[in-house]
Design a protein around this motif. Structure first.
Motif, PDB file in Angstrom:
ATOM      1  N   ALA A 205      10.122   5.339   0.773  1.00 13.74           N
ATOM      2  CA  ALA A 205      10.638   6.608   1.284  1.00 13.74           C
ATOM      3  C   ALA A 205      10.361   7.746   0.299  1.00 13.74           C
ATOM      4  CB  ALA A 205      12.139   6.486   1.542  1.00 13.74           C
ATOM      5  N   GLY A 206      10.509   7.463  -1.005  1.00 12.18           N
ATOM      6  CA  GLY A 206      10.227   8.482  -2.007  1.00 12.18           C
ATOM      7  C   GLY A 206       8.777   8.902  -2.027  1.00 12.18           C
ATOM      8  N   LEU A 207       7.862   7.960  -1.799  1.00 12.84           N
ATOM      9  CA  LEU A 207       6.437   8.286  -1.759  1.00 12.84           C
ATOM     10  C   LEU A 207       6.077   9.059  -0.493  1.00 12.84           C
ATOM     11  CD1 LEU A 207       4.998   4.910  -3.101  1.00 12.84           C
ATOM     12  CD2 LEU A 207       4.997   7.117  -4.295  1.00 12.84           C
ATOM     13  N   ILE A 208       6.677   8.683   0.616  1.00 16.05           N
ATOM     14  CA  ILE A 208       6.410   9.392   1.879  1.00 16.05           C
ATOM     15  C   ILE A 208       6.812  10.867   1.755  1.00 16.05           C
ATOM     16  CG2 ILE A 208       7.161   9.605   4.295  1.00 16.05           C
ATOM     17  CD1 ILE A 208       7.305   6.504   4.344  1.00 16.05           C
ATOM     18  N   ARG A 243      -0.716   3.964   4.886  1.00 17.74           N
ATOM     19  CA  ARG A 243      -2.029   4.125   5.524  1.00 17.74           C
ATOM     20  C   ARG A 243      -2.026   3.623   6.968  1.00 17.74           C
ATOM     21  NH1 ARG A 243      -4.757   2.526   1.657  1.00 17.74           N
ATOM     22  NH2 ARG A 243      -5.697   4.525   1.060  1.00 17.74           N
ATOM     23  N   THR A 244      -1.353   2.507   7.210  1.00 18.09           N
ATOM     24  CA  THR A 244      -1.388   1.896   8.548  1.00 18.09           C
ATOM     25  C   THR A 244      -0.216   2.301   9.435  1.00 18.09           C
ATOM     26  OG1 THR A 244      -0.152  -0.057   7.790  1.00 18.09           O
ATOM     27  CG2 THR A 244      -2.567  -0.127   7.597  1.00 18.09           C
ATOM     28  N   GLY A 245       0.847   2.827   8.809  1.00 15.34           N
ATOM     29  CA  GLY A 245       2.044   3.130   9.596  1.00 15.34           C
ATOM     30  C   GLY A 245       2.818   1.883   9.971  1.00 15.34           C
ATOM     31  N   GLN A 246       2.573   0.782   9.260  1.00  9.26           N
ATOM     32  CA  GLN A 246       3.241  -0.495   9.539  1.00  9.26           C
ATOM     33  C   GLN A 246       3.958  -0.989   8.285  1.00  9.26           C
ATOM     34  OE1 GLN A 246       3.265  -2.105  12.580  1.00  9.26           O
ATOM     35  NE2 GLN A 246       2.184  -0.313  13.407  1.00  9.26           N
ATOM     36  N   SER A 265       6.365   5.962  11.452  1.00  9.19           N
ATOM     37  CA  SER A 265       5.924   5.940  12.852  1.00  9.19           C
ATOM     38  C   SER A 265       4.467   6.375  13.042  1.00  9.19           C
ATOM     39  CB  SER A 265       6.836   6.831  13.701  1.00  9.19           C
ATOM     40  OG  SER A 265       6.848   8.149  13.175  1.00  9.19           O
ATOM     41  N   THR A 266       3.948   7.168  12.083  1.00 11.87           N
ATOM     42  CA  THR A 266       2.567   7.662  12.196  1.00 11.87           C
ATOM     43  C   THR A 266       1.769   7.267  10.961  1.00 11.87           C
ATOM     44  OG1 THR A 266       3.369   9.578  13.433  1.00 11.87           O
ATOM     45  CG2 THR A 266       1.129   9.709  12.558  1.00 11.87           C
ATOM     46  N   PRO A 267       0.586   6.658  11.111  1.00  8.28           N
ATOM     47  CA  PRO A 267      -0.262   6.358   9.945  1.00  8.28           C
ATOM     48  C   PRO A 267      -0.614   7.641   9.191  1.00  8.28           C
ATOM     49  CG  PRO A 267      -1.070   5.226  11.907  1.00  8.28           C
ATOM     50  CD  PRO A 267      -0.026   6.179  12.379  1.00  8.28           C
ATOM     51  N   ALA A 272      -1.791   8.173   1.668  1.00  6.81           N
ATOM     52  CA  ALA A 272      -2.060   6.901   0.996  1.00  6.81           C
ATOM     53  C   ALA A 272      -3.179   7.057  -0.032  1.00  6.81           C
ATOM     54  CB  ALA A 272      -2.410   5.828   2.014  1.00  6.81           C
ATOM     55  N   ASP A 273      -4.205   7.812   0.311  1.00  5.16           N
ATOM     56  CA  ASP A 273      -5.322   8.044  -0.618  1.00  5.16           C
ATOM     57  C   ASP A 273      -4.854   8.817  -1.853  1.00  5.16           C
ATOM     58  OD1 ASP A 273      -7.046   6.711   1.053  1.00  5.16           O
ATOM     59  OD2 ASP A 273      -7.899   8.528   1.946  1.00  5.16           O
ATOM     60  N   GLU A 274      -3.990   9.817  -1.642  1.00 11.25           N
ATOM     61  CA  GLU A 274      -3.454  10.594  -2.767  1.00 11.25           C
ATOM     62  C   GLU A 274      -2.723   9.685  -3.751  1.00 11.25           C
ATOM     63  OE1 GLU A 274      -2.359  14.980  -0.818  1.00 11.25           O
ATOM     64  OE2 GLU A 274      -0.790  13.503  -1.171  1.00 11.25           O
TER      65      GLU A 274
END
Length: 610
Positions: A205-208, A243-246, A265-267, A272-274
């Motif tokens: 959650a912190g990374l998102i 990256r995958t949203g999973q 909910s959304t990839p 993810a690359d960052e």
């Protein structure tokens, strides 16, 4: 909540601080009167005061005690007897101390209104912080909080850690959802009993939300560093989730699945690359500022034994983020707040809030010289203690507390030094726990003395780009003469080294290589520790020969994280865990000794003639 309401709420909290500290003496007297009025008919107080609520009689007749003095009453209540043994209000739960600083877990009684007092102190923190760093309501806080599965006493009372109690309470769950309480971690992740799943989800959650995060933190510095180590081992999985949203299939807790699946909910391959670019770098120096570029400070306890972690936190933030210790609390009672949170960690002082309990102090010394003449179990004369407003600048004291929940003149075991006053309320620097850590003969080494000596010795590692990340000690009496053993976990920071995601920061090391070629460095560290210990130790070593040469045992990278796992498996809490500065557990010693890579002894006697 709009900006005006936020401002008003903050102003009210700051006014409370001024009101309470200006009338500290009056507030303290009223608190004690109220405690005695409510609890005078309890079995415990009746034994000493025979139903009186007179303050002078309380001070004359009620003894100053350690846990040993109140434990039989607590045990009777845990077994089913009535709360009226010690308090006039029903005990709703028993709060379990970690046991890592004092050597044994303790159960502390708690009543329902104690949560109001704790919440009051928490509500002071952000108004104080917002004075120092405006705009903290314009982003999120990545605070890593954890609970521990609770147990029950034989009578059915919940027995749990004080922070678990707070996070499970309506005060935390129903806290105002204003922008100061906007955490990246969903409550479901915080309240997950599986600490690994909880850690994974909170870091995810912190990374998102990495671009919204303004504050980083955990309760203790040790827990925050554990989170960084966990991130080093698991960032590839976390990036894959983003990256995958999973969500990773290892997350099976239903509540974690629910809250994190909606967050994923959304990839988001760009995010993810960052994160991957940052985490795959050869050095993690400054990684916190790179992952959370808007972060303004790290909030965690870095006083007392936690000061050991300041260099590691500095490394990860490239010394760009202030380290903030906001409050002073324990399982027994919450005490006070830091009114200057951006000060240097070495200068942290806590202003005791006089409405939190009734505070007294056992004098220990002045002018920087600690007089450790009051033993842990020695009886303290009633006329020796002083009230909150009677303490003197520069002097050292042991804190004694009386609470509504049934602790009377209870020795907390913390040594504090008065560093100033805010209005009439004294401000204290936490020095150490009031227990002797190491003793072989006539020598008695406490936590503060050990920490000071190691602080001097570890500077000898700096020219080799090496860092002491953790330590503990042990009094080895298996040989004659007995000697002090220090367990050190050392890492060598090499800019070009490739991180090993099985071992975290420690992987940026070639520790054994360092030791193989620089034996004399560790030997000099041994003698540097001894030279800094007190006169009695040095005389025992060099003249009486009743203490043998000090030994440093260097353990493998990751050993102290395994030690933390051991204590958590035995019932400890990540939130409250503090590395024991002296090991008494044979199981813990076995673990440490199984990871020793090299051993070094003092090459000569320390100077002892004063």
């Amino acid at each position: 909540m709009d900006g005006k309401k936020l401002e008003y709420k903050g102003e009210e909290a700051l006014k409370d601080i001024e009101r309470l500290t200006t009338k500290a003496d009056e507030v303290q007297k009223n608190i004690l009167k109220e405690i005695l009025t409510r609890n005078r008919e309890t079995e415990y107080l009746s034994k000493y005061m025979k139903g009186s609520k007179d303050i002078l009689e309380f001070k004359r007749n009620v003894p100053i005690i350690t846990y040993k003095g109140i434990r039989p009453y607590i045990q009777r209540i845990a077994n089913g007897e009535d709360s009226s043994l010690i308090t006039g209000h029903p005990i709703t739960e028993m709060l379990c101390s970690s046991g890592t600083s004092a050597g044994e877990p303790k159960m502390m009684p708690s009543i329902a209104e104690d949560l109001n007092r704790r919440t009051f102190l928490y509500n002071l923190i952000m108004p104080i912080m917002n004075q120092c760093i405006p705009g903290l309501d314009e982003g999120k806080a990545m605070y890593l909080y954890f609970i521990k599965a609770e147990t029950s006493t034989p009578s059915g009372l919940p027995a749990r850690a004080v922070l678990t109690s707070y996070y499970k309470s309506k005060h935390f769950k129903g806290r105002a959802r204003d922008s100061f309480n906007d955490y990246t971690s969903p409550d479901q992740a915080i309240l997950c009993n599986d600490s690994n799943q909880s850690m994974y989800c909170q870091l995810l959650a912190g990374l998102i939300h990495r671009h919204q995060v303004l504050r980083l933190g955990a309760v203790f510095a040790s827990a925050f560093l554990r989170a960084i180590s966990f991130l080093e081992r698991n960032w590839v999985r976390l990036c894959n989730d983003i990256r995958t949203g999973q969500l990773d299939p290892a997350i099976t807790d239903p509540n974690c699945l629910s809250c994190m699946s909606s967050m994923l909910s959304t990839p988001n391959p760009h995010l993810a690359d960052e994160i991957e670019r940052i985490c795959s770098r050869s050095s993690w120096k400054g990684v916190l500022c790179q992952l959370w570029p808007r972060a303004k400070y790290i909030e965690a306890v870095v006083t007392g034994s936690m000061a050991q972690y300041i260099p590691s936190l500095g490394y990860y933030s490239d010394w760009k983020l202030p380290l903030v210790s906001t409050m002073y609390a324990s399982s027994e009672c919450y005490f006070g707040v830091n009114l200057k949170p951006l000060c240097d960690p070495a200068d942290v002082a806590f202003t005791l809030m006089p409405n939190m309990g009734y505070f007294e102090f056992i004098p220990l010394g002045e002018n920087g010289t600690m007089l450790m003449d009051v033993g842990e179990e020695e009886e303290v004369p009633n006329d020796k203690v002083v009230d909150l407003v009677q303490v003197r600048l520069g002097c050292y004291y042991e804190l004694v507390v009386t609470t509504f929940a049934g602790l009377y003149r209870y020795r907390i075991g913390d040594v504090l030094q008065v560093t100033g006053f805010h209005n009439r309320a004294p401000q204290f620097r936490f020095i150490c726990r009031r227990n002797v850590l190491l003793s072989i003969d006539n020598d008695k080494t406490n936590e503060e003395d050990l920490h000071k000596s190691i602080t001097v010795a570890k500077k000898l590692l700096e020219p080799y780009n090496a860092l002491l990340v953790e330590y503990t000690s042990y009094a080895d009496t298996s040989t004659l003469p007995g000697h002090y053993v220090l367990y050190w976990e050392i890492i060598q920071l090499i800019q070009g080294s490739k991180p090993d995601h099985d071992h975290g920061l420690a992987a940026a090391t070639h520790t054994v290589l360092l030791l193989d070629h620089h034996d004399e460095v560790l030997q000099e560290c041994c003698i540097a520790v001894e030279e800094k210990l007190d006169y009695i130790y040095r005389r025992c070593r060099a003249y009486d020969k009743c203490v043998g040469p000090l030994e440093i045992r260097v353990v493998a990278p990751g050993t102290f994280e395994k030690l933390m796992d051991l204590f958590i498996d035995q019932g400890g809490s990540i939130n409250q865990y503090k590395t024991p500065r002296c090991i008494k557990s044979q199981v813990a010693l076995k673990l440490l000794n199984s990871h020793v890579q090299a051993s070094f002894f003092s090459p000569r006697d320390p100077k002892w003639i004063p």
